[in-house]
Design a protein around this motif. Structure first.
Motif, short mmCIF file in Angstrom:
data_model
loop_
_atom_site.label_atom_id
_atom_site.label_comp_id
_atom_site.label_asym_id
_atom_site.label_seq_id
_atom_site.Cartn_x
_atom_site.Cartn_y
_atom_site.Cartn_z
N LEU A 64 0.84 -1.19 0.00
CA LEU A 64 0.00 0.00 0.00
C LEU A 64 0.88 1.24 0.00
N GLY A 65 0.43 2.29 -0.67
CA GLY A 65 1.21 3.51 -0.78
C GLY A 65 0.96 4.48 0.35
N SER A 66 1.28 5.74 0.10
CA SER A 66 1.17 6.76 1.14
C SER A 66 -0.27 7.02 1.57
N ARG A 67 -1.23 6.61 0.75
CA ARG A 67 -2.64 6.77 1.10
C ARG A 67 -3.13 5.66 2.02
N GLY A 68 -2.28 4.68 2.29
CA GLY A 68 -2.61 3.62 3.22
C GLY A 68 -3.85 2.83 2.80
N PHE A 69 -4.76 2.63 3.75
CA PHE A 69 -5.93 1.81 3.50
C PHE A 69 -6.89 2.43 2.48
N LYS A 70 -6.70 3.70 2.13
CA LYS A 70 -7.54 4.30 1.10
C LYS A 70 -7.31 3.65 -0.26
N ASP A 71 -6.16 3.01 -0.42
CA ASP A 71 -5.84 2.32 -1.67
C ASP A 71 -6.26 0.85 -1.65
N LEU A 72 -6.78 0.38 -0.52
CA LEU A 72 -7.04 -1.05 -0.39
C LEU A 72 -8.20 -1.52 -1.26
N ASP A 73 -9.22 -0.69 -1.43
CA ASP A 73 -10.41 -1.10 -2.19
C ASP A 73 -10.05 -1.66 -3.56
N GLN A 74 -9.13 -1.01 -4.24
CA GLN A 74 -8.80 -1.43 -5.60
C GLN A 74 -8.03 -2.74 -5.63
N LEU A 75 -7.49 -3.18 -4.50
CA LEU A 75 -6.76 -4.45 -4.45
C LEU A 75 -7.65 -5.62 -4.07
N LEU A 76 -8.79 -5.34 -3.48
CA LEU A 76 -9.67 -6.42 -3.02
C LEU A 76 -10.60 -6.82 -4.16
N VAL A 77 -10.06 -7.55 -5.10
CA VAL A 77 -10.80 -7.96 -6.30
C VAL A 77 -11.92 -8.93 -5.91
N PRO A 78 -12.95 -9.05 -6.74
CA PRO A 78 -14.10 -9.89 -6.40
C PRO A 78 -13.76 -11.35 -6.10
N SER A 79 -12.68 -11.87 -6.69
CA SER A 79 -12.31 -13.27 -6.46
C SER A 79 -11.83 -13.52 -5.04
N LEU A 80 -11.40 -12.47 -4.34
CA LEU A 80 -10.82 -12.62 -3.00
C LEU A 80 -11.91 -12.96 -2.00
N LYS A 81 -11.67 -14.00 -1.18
CA LYS A 81 -12.68 -14.48 -0.23
C LYS A 81 -12.24 -14.35 1.23
N ALA A 82 -10.94 -14.46 1.50
CA ALA A 82 -10.49 -14.49 2.89
C ALA A 82 -9.15 -13.78 3.03
N VAL A 83 -8.95 -13.19 4.21
CA VAL A 83 -7.68 -12.54 4.54
C VAL A 83 -7.14 -13.20 5.81
N PHE A 84 -5.88 -13.62 5.76
CA PHE A 84 -5.22 -14.25 6.90
C PHE A 84 -4.26 -13.26 7.56
N TYR A 85 -4.20 -13.32 8.87
CA TYR A 85 -3.35 -12.40 9.64
C TYR A 85 -2.37 -13.21 10.49
N VAL A 86 -1.09 -12.85 10.40
CA VAL A 86 -0.07 -13.57 11.15
C VAL A 86 0.51 -12.72 12.28
N GLN A 87 0.08 -11.49 12.37
CA GLN A 87 0.43 -10.63 13.50
C GLN A 87 -0.81 -9.85 13.91
N ASN A 88 -1.08 -9.85 15.20
CA ASN A 88 -2.32 -9.27 15.72
C ASN A 88 -2.18 -7.76 15.92
N ALA A 89 -1.83 -7.05 14.85
CA ALA A 89 -1.61 -5.60 14.92
C ALA A 89 -2.94 -4.86 15.04
N ARG A 90 -2.93 -3.77 15.77
CA ARG A 90 -4.13 -2.95 15.91
C ARG A 90 -4.63 -2.47 14.54
N SER A 91 -3.69 -2.17 13.65
CA SER A 91 -4.05 -1.65 12.33
C SER A 91 -4.70 -2.69 11.42
#
Length: 207
Positions: free
Chosen positions: A121-148
């Protein structure tokens, strides 16, 4: 658009000061020239950003990932991603890694030995995330329990899975944030005193 607004506000403020001090006419010409150049630079940057965004979206749509590893931590990325990625890929799903903090990109790319495409992600942070979450994506895995991680988890059409590499009495293993995930998993059998709520266990050595 933020650049245009900032340039306009700054130019207006400088113009007001020049008027107040009864500045020479040529100073206004210089101000207008500087503002015009700044606007042109901003326009070029916005255009390049839009073109690059479209290229990334087309590539992701063609790749059609079904899972992602969302990393918003500030340390530990290389070994945590390296530990879990093989098991996600073993499922046969197409996976990507999406990282929030650009300052750790070089470290992750150097030491995590990733097989999945890496998306920063760039300097806009999570504002850029929408364009990366393509319709085929179903699940997100997390390996560190970060607040963010909350920035990823705000997208509730996806299933959010917490992967805990082990269970113990450490505070990190009974953090209240675990309850925010749709599916918390542990690589060890949940301890009798450490784990609050429900958690599923998985043997990381199994196929």
């Amino acid at each position: 658009m933020y650049v245009y607004g900032a340039v306009s506000v700054l130019a207006a403020a400088v113009a007001a000061v020049l008027i107040a001090i009864d500045a020479q006419p040529w100073t206004f010409v210089v101000l207008a020239g500087v503002a015009a150049v700044s606007w042109l630079v901003g326009a070029d940057s916005a255009l390049r950003y839009a073109r690059q965004s479209r290229r990334v979206q087309r590539a992701l749509a063609a790749y059609a990932p079904t899972t992602a590893m969302g990393f918003a931590g500030r340390s530990g990325g290389p070994w945590q991603l390296r530990m879990w990625e093989p098991y996600i890929l073993r499922s046969g799903e197409r996976n990507v890694v999406i990282s929030l903090h650009a300052k750790y990109a070089a470290m992750i790319l150097k030491d995590a030995d990733l097989s999945s495409p890496y998306l920063q992600l760039g300097s806009r942070g999570f504002k850029d995330l929408d364009q990366l979450l393509v319709p085929s994506l179903k699940a997100v895995f997390y390996v560190q329990n970060a607040r963010s991680n909350a920035g990823f988890m705000a997208h509730d059409r996806l299933t959010h899975v917490w992967l805990n590499h082990g269970d113990s009495d450490k505070p990190a293993n009974f953090n209240p944030r675990h309850a925010h995930y749709d599916k918390p998993w542990s690589a060890a059998r949940p301890g009798s005193t450490a784990t609050h709520g429900t958690a599923s266990s998985v043997d990381p050595t199994s196929s």
